[in-house]
Enzyme design. Structure first.
Site, PDB file in Angstrom:
ATOM      1  N   HIS A  77       0.570  -1.253   0.166  1.00 37.24           N
ATOM      2  CA  HIS A  77      -0.224  -0.336   0.088  1.00 37.24           C
ATOM      3  C   HIS A  77       0.916   1.489  -0.302  1.00 37.24           C
ATOM      4  CE1 HIS A  77      -2.997  -2.594   0.525  1.00 37.24           C
ATOM      5  NE2 HIS A  77      -4.400  -1.523   0.204  1.00 37.24           N
ATOM      6  N   LYS A  79      -9.987  -7.594   8.045  1.00 38.69           N
ATOM      7  CA  LYS A  79     -11.140  -7.490   9.385  1.00 38.69           C
ATOM      8  C   LYS A  79     -10.768  -6.639   9.860  1.00 38.69           C
ATOM      9  CE  LYS A  79      -7.134 -10.334  11.621  1.00 38.69           C
ATOM     10  NZ  LYS A  79      -6.617 -10.072  13.113  1.00 38.69           N
TER      11      LYS A  79
HETATM   12  S1  SF4 Z   1      -6.540 -16.309  14.369  1.00 34.82           S
HETATM   13 FE1  SF4 Z   1      -5.386 -15.140  15.274  1.00 34.82          FE
HETATM   14  S2  SF4 Z   1      -3.737 -15.735  14.277  1.00 34.82           S
HETATM   15 FE2  SF4 Z   1      -5.134 -15.547  12.920  1.00 34.82          FE
HETATM   16  S3  SF4 Z   1      -5.864 -13.177  12.026  1.00 34.82           S
HETATM   17 FE3  SF4 Z   1      -6.868 -13.972  13.680  1.00 34.82          FE
HETATM   18  S4  SF4 Z   1      -5.136 -12.893  15.544  1.00 34.82           S
HETATM   19 FE4  SF4 Z   1      -4.238 -13.328  13.850  1.00 34.82          FE
END
Ligand code: SF4
Lengths: 185, 279
Positions: free
Chosen positions: A39, A104
Site C-alpha cells: 500500500h 478484518k
Molecule cells: S486468528 Fe489469530 S493468528 Fe489468525 S489472524 Fe486472527 S489474531 Fe491473527
C-alpha cells in the site's frame, strides 16, 4: 452461508447501491492482494503521478499475507489481516476508483467517509478462517513487488469467497451497530 | 543424572510446530461448539460455523488453520536431574526452522523491530525455561499470532485499586481490542509479581486447559466476574455483535510488593494453539 448475495468483480456502482451492512456476500472474479508495504508503494506512485501496477478501477483489494502453498495448490491458508494498518492509504485508492476492500476489524472514520463519498464498500472476512477461505481461491499470479515475499501484490481468481458487508455506501458500520445491538452495559 | 542429546530435540520441535498449527485443540473446538449454541446474533453464528469448519479442513488437509502461524513461543520445563548435551536453544531454533519450512507455515519474524527484514525461517523463537524436579524435559509450543498479541496490555495499578481496578482494566482492554484480535478470544490475565512477571503469567494462563477454573479462589472469582462483564460488551464473534466475545478468562497470580498491583492482559485469538511433548 445461507441467503448470501453473489457478486462478481469488477464491481459497479449498481452492485453496491443495495448492499447493506451485515449482509453475507459470495465474491467471485479477480481480486488483488496487498498489505502495509504494498500500500505504501501504491500511494507513493499516486503521489508521484505515476501509473499503478494494475488498474484499480472497480477492483477489490484483499488484505492478506498467505501461508506457503502445498505443491499443486494455488495458495496456502489465506485469512484476512487487520485492516486498520491500511487506513492511512485506503482513501487515496478509493479516490481513484477502488470499489472494495476485504480485511478484518473496523476502519477509521476517514476511510468510512471516503467510502461514502466515492461509493466503495468494506467487506469483512472471518479472521482465522484461513484454510476455509483458501478453498475459494482458484489461482494466484504475481502482479508486483516480488521482493516483498508474502506481502507482494498478487492477482487472485476467486469463486464464492465468503464475506460480510462491514461498511456500506451509506456510511453504516457493522462493528458499531452490531455491538450496540448486543451490548448490555 | 540423565543425559539427553540436544539433537533429539530438533525433530520433536519440528513436529510440534506442524501439529500445533494444523490441529486445533479439542478443548477449543468444544468451546466453539458451545459458543455456537449460545450465540444469539446471526452474523456471530455464521462466524462460529466457519471457524468450526475451518478447523476441520485444517485437520483433514494438514494445513495451517490460520495463515498467521505466529511467533514461535516455547515454555520449557527442564528437570534438574537432566543434563542436555549440546545447545538447547539452538536445537529448538533448528526445529522451528525445519518445522516452518516443511510444514508450509508462514515466516513472520523480522530481525530488528525497525529494519523489518524478514529472517525467512521464523527464528529466533522466544524460549522460556523453568527448572522443575525430575529428569524429564517438557516442551510446550504456543505459536502466537500478531493480531491478538498487538491488543495485549499491562498496567501498574495501585494496591487500593483492588479487585475492582483489576476487573475494570481487563474489561477495558477487551473492549478496546474490539474486533481486532479475532474474537472469540481467550483472555489471559497475570496479576502480581513485578513489572516483567505479570505479562509472563498472563501468557502462561493461556496454556491452561480451556474451561478449567483456577484452583486459587481469588483468581477463580476474578475469572467469573470478568467473563460476565465481557459477555455484556456485545462485541461478539469477529466483532460483528453478539454474546460470545470470550471463550474464557484465565487468571494466574504471584505474590507481589506491598506497594504494587501489576496487572497484565494477554489476548489470545480463537486460533489458540499449543501442543506439548515430554522427552
Ligand atoms: S486468528 Fe489469530 S493468528 Fe489468525 S489472524 Fe486472527 S489474531 Fe491473527
Amino acid at each position: 452461508m445461507n441467503g448470501a448475495k453473489r457478486l462478481t468483480t469488477p464491481l459497479k456502482d449498481s452492485d453496491l447501491d443495495n448492499l447493506k451492512v451485515g449482509e453475507k456476500v459470495f465474491l467471485s472474479g479477480i481480486i488483488y492482494t496487498g498489505r502495509d508495504a504494498a500500500h505504501k508503494r501504491l500511494v507513493e506512485l499516486l503521489d508521484a503521478g505515476k501509473e499503478l501496477p494494475f488498474n484499480v478501477e472497480g477492483q477489490v483489494i484483499y488484505y492478506v499475507g498467505p501461508a506457503p502453498a502445498k505443491p499443486g495448490k494455488p495458495i496456502g491458508s489465506a485469512g484476512p489481516t487487520t485492516s486498520y494498518r491500511m487506513d492511512a492509504y485506503a482513501p487515496r485508492l478509493i479516490e481513484v476508483g477502488l470499489k472494495g476492500m476485504i480485511g478484518k476489524g473496523s476502519r477509521s472514520q476517514e476511510v468510512v467517509e471516503s467510502m461514502k463519498k466515492h461509493k466503495a464498500v468494506y467487506f469483512a472476512a472471518v479472521g482465522g478462517a484461513a484454510a476455509l477461505i483458501a478453498k475459494s481461491i482458484k489461482s494466484k499470479e504475481l502482479v508486483a513487488y516480488e521482493d516483498l515475499g508474502p506481502e507482494a501484490i498478487f492477482k487472485l481468481e476467486v469463486e464464492d469467497f465468503p464475506v460480510i458487508v462491514a461498511n456500506d455506501i451509506k456510511g453504516d458500520d457493522l462493528y458499531k451497530q452490531g455491538m450496540e445491538a448486543y451490548r448490555r452495559v | 543424572m540423565r543425559t539427553l542429546d540436544a539433537s533429539m530435540i530438533v525433530p520433536k520441535v519440528k513436529a510440534l510446530c506442524m501439529s500445533a498449527n494444523y490441529y486445533l485443540g479439542e478443548d477449543v473446538l468444544k468451546a466453539l461448539n458451545e459458543g455456537l449454541e449460545k450465540e444469539e446474533s446471526p452474523a456471530g453464528k455464521a462466524v462460529l460455523e466457519q471457524l468450526i469448519e475451518n478447523a476441520r479442513i485444517a485437520r483433514e488437509e494438514k494445513v495451517a488453520m490460520c495463515q498467521d502461524t505466529g511467533f514461535a513461543v516455547f515454555f520449557i520445563e527442564l528437570g534438574q536431574d537432566l543434563h542436555i548435551e549440546g545447545d538447547l536453544y539452538e536445537a529448538i531454533n533448528e526445529g522451528v526452522r525445519q518445522g516452518y519450512e516443511e510444514g508450509l507455515l508462514r515466516k513472520s519474524i523480522v530481525s530488528h523491530p525497525l529494519n523489518r527484514v524478514n529472517t525467512k525461517d521464523n527464528t529466533p523463537a522466544v524460549i522460556h525455561v523453568e527448572f522443575v524436579p525430575g529428569d524429564k524435559l517438557k516442551i510446550i509450543f504456543a505459536p502466537k499470532g500478531g493480531g491478538s498479541e498487538n491488543m495485549s496490555t499491562m498496567a501498574m495499578l495501585k494496591p487500593s485499586d483492588g479487585k475492582e481496578g483489576v476487573v475494570n482494566f481487563v474489561v477495558e482492554a477487551v473492549k478496546k481490542a474490539g474486533p481486532n484480535p479475532c474474537p472469540p478470544i481467550i483472555v489471559g490475565v497475570g496479576i502480581g509479581g513485578t513489572f516483567e512477571k505479570a505479562p509472563y503469567l498472563a501468557k502462561k494462563a493461556l496454556l491452561r486447559h480451556l474451561g478449567e477454573r483456577s484452583s486459587i479462589p481469588e483468581n477463580a472469582e476474578l475469572e467469573e466476574e470478568i467473563e460476565s462483564k465481557v459477555a455484556d460488551l456485545g462485541i461478539g464473534p469477529m466483532g460483528f455483535g453478539g454474546r460470545v466475545t470470550a471463550l474464557a478468562v484465565q487468571v494466574e497470580s504471584h505474590p507481589c510488593h506491598i506497594a504494587s498491583l501489576p496487572v497484565a492482559v494477554n489476548i489470545q485469538c480463537h486460533a489458540a494453539r499449543h501442543k506439548e511433548v515430554i522427552l
